[in-house]
Design an enzyme around this catalytic site. Structure first.
Site, PDB file in Angstrom:
ATOM      1  N   ASP A 196       0.819  -1.212   0.000  1.00 56.86           N
ATOM      2  CA  ASP A 196       0.000   0.000   0.000  1.00 56.86           C
ATOM      3  C   ASP A 196       0.854   1.263   0.000  1.00 56.86           C
ATOM      4  O   ASP A 196       2.081   1.210   0.176  1.00 56.86           O
ATOM      5  CB  ASP A 196      -0.963  -0.008   1.198  1.00 56.86           C
ATOM      6  CG  ASP A 196      -0.291  -0.391   2.517  1.00 56.86           C
ATOM      7  OD1 ASP A 196       0.955  -0.427   2.567  1.00 56.86           O
ATOM      8  OD2 ASP A 196      -1.001  -0.655   3.491  1.00 56.86           O
ATOM      9  N   ASN A 204      -7.621  -2.649  14.541  1.00 57.68           N
ATOM     10  CA  ASN A 204      -8.998  -3.042  14.225  1.00 57.68           C
ATOM     11  C   ASN A 204      -9.030  -4.262  13.304  1.00 57.68           C
ATOM     12  O   ASN A 204     -10.044  -4.556  12.694  1.00 57.68           O
ATOM     13  CB  ASN A 204      -9.761  -1.866  13.590  1.00 57.68           C
ATOM     14  CG  ASN A 204      -9.054  -1.340  12.339  1.00 57.68           C
ATOM     15  OD1 ASN A 204      -8.067  -1.920  11.900  1.00 57.68           O
ATOM     16  ND2 ASN A 204      -9.550  -0.252  11.798  1.00 57.68           N
ATOM     17  N   HIS A 222      -7.233  -4.567  10.564  1.00 57.20           N
ATOM     18  CA  HIS A 222      -7.026  -4.291   9.137  1.00 57.20           C
ATOM     19  C   HIS A 222      -5.717  -4.905   8.659  1.00 57.20           C
ATOM     20  O   HIS A 222      -4.767  -5.063   9.421  1.00 57.20           O
ATOM     21  CB  HIS A 222      -7.141  -2.796   8.816  1.00 57.20           C
ATOM     22  CG  HIS A 222      -5.993  -1.924   9.187  1.00 57.20           C
ATOM     23  ND1 HIS A 222      -6.099  -0.867  10.057  1.00 57.20           N
ATOM     24  CD2 HIS A 222      -4.703  -1.917   8.769  1.00 57.20           C
ATOM     25  CE1 HIS A 222      -4.937  -0.272  10.163  1.00 57.20           C
ATOM     26  NE2 HIS A 222      -4.063  -0.882   9.397  1.00 57.20           N
ATOM     27  N   GLU A 278      -9.830  -1.734   5.528  1.00 59.95           N
ATOM     28  CA  GLU A 278     -10.457  -1.402   6.803  1.00 59.95           C
ATOM     29  C   GLU A 278     -11.719  -2.234   7.023  1.00 59.95           C
ATOM     30  O   GLU A 278     -12.268  -2.803   6.058  1.00 59.95           O
ATOM     31  CB  GLU A 278     -10.826   0.080   6.805  1.00 59.95           C
ATOM     32  CG  GLU A 278      -9.624   1.020   6.703  1.00 59.95           C
ATOM     33  CD  GLU A 278      -8.881   1.187   8.021  1.00 59.95           C
ATOM     34  OE1 GLU A 278      -9.071   0.376   8.946  1.00 59.95           O
ATOM     35  OE2 GLU A 278      -8.102   2.148   8.127  1.00 59.95           O
TER      36      GLU A 278
END
Ligand code: GLP
Length: 250
Positions: A67, A136, A138, A143
């Protein structure tokens, strides 16, 4: 999923580096999928050390990164291209033209994403994909709620991820709100996956990813469906997993 428990961050880094080194030795022209974040820094430093000792060569290796922040130039100190140069590429013999990171300044981000998927196909797919994990759950910048069926795409970062990443910027305002990211579909296409996790603050996400239902609310939970995943964590990151009775290897 194979799960290895290591005593601390240093041991976790060495174990994960040894798995990547094994891949490089077995397939010296293979394709490595690489990740950023604080967690892989120690393993990159171990790989650099082994390269400098003459034990490892990356001369034939091709790499693709997961990314990149949208809007950051490759020379920006917080860009993931810059991170990779600083932590790995500048210190080993990988050929610069064989390292691929999404261009955060692409005039047409959607076209950049489509070209990246095409590039991965032309490289023959990813042999070993390294992953960290967000608080979380991810992976890359996928997400909670993101569609599992997507390839590389533009993502909006969650507030929690912006909070977590603001430590690298002077202020929260400077954290980019969007990124280009390989999607879950791209990640699941890798032949092998290596996940690295460290610290008690990841224990909950790790436990939900490994023992919870496969749900887009915990993107890493999709890894339960991949046939060849190795997770290497330190004792703190695996603490809740062990409380839940999941067997781990030493
Ligand atoms: C970022 C990256 C992820 C990384 C995550 C966790 O959001 N896009 O690829 O896994 O942070 O980073 P850290 O290892 O610093 O906890």
């Amino acid at each position: 999923m194979r799960i290895y428990e290591c005593a601390d961050y240093r041991a976790m880094s060495r174990r994960a580096a040894s798995l990547i080194a094994a891949q490089v030795v077995l397939n010296p022209e293979g394709v490595l999928g690489l990740a950023t974040g604080s967690t892989p820094i120690g393993l990159y430093s171990q790989l650099v050390e082994w390269y400098k000792q003459g034990d490892l060569s990356f001369a034939g290796i091709r790499s693709v990164n997961l990314d990149e922040y949208l809007g950051l130039a490759p020379t920006h100190e917080q860009s993931y291209r810059y991170f990779m140069q600083q932590n790995l590429f500048d210190h080993i013999d990988i050929k610069p033209e064989n390292t691929h990171v999404l261009n955060g300044l692409a005039a047409d981000p959607d076209a950049e994403c489509a070209a990246y998927d095409q590039l991965i196909r032309e490289l023959g797919g990813v042999d070993l994909q390294l992953l960290g994990m967000g608080h979380n759950g991810h992976i890359a910048f996928n997400e909670p709620g993101d569609n599992f069926g997507l390839g590389t795409h533009v993502v909006s970062l969650s507030e929690r991820t912006i909070d977590a990443n603001q430590r690298f910027f002077e202020s929260r305002d400077q954290v980019p709100r969007q990124a280009l990211s390989m999607g879950i579909k791209s990640i699941m296409g890798a032949r092998r996956i290596l996940v690295v996790v460290s610290g008690e603050d990841k224990a909950d996400a790790v436990c939900r990813a490994v023992t919870g239902p496969v749900t887009d609310q915990v993107p890493a939970s999709v890894l339960q469906l991949h046939p060849d995943v190795t997770l290497v964590g330190d004792t703190a990151a695996l603490s809740k997993l062990k409380e839940a009775g999941v067997p781990v290897c030493g």
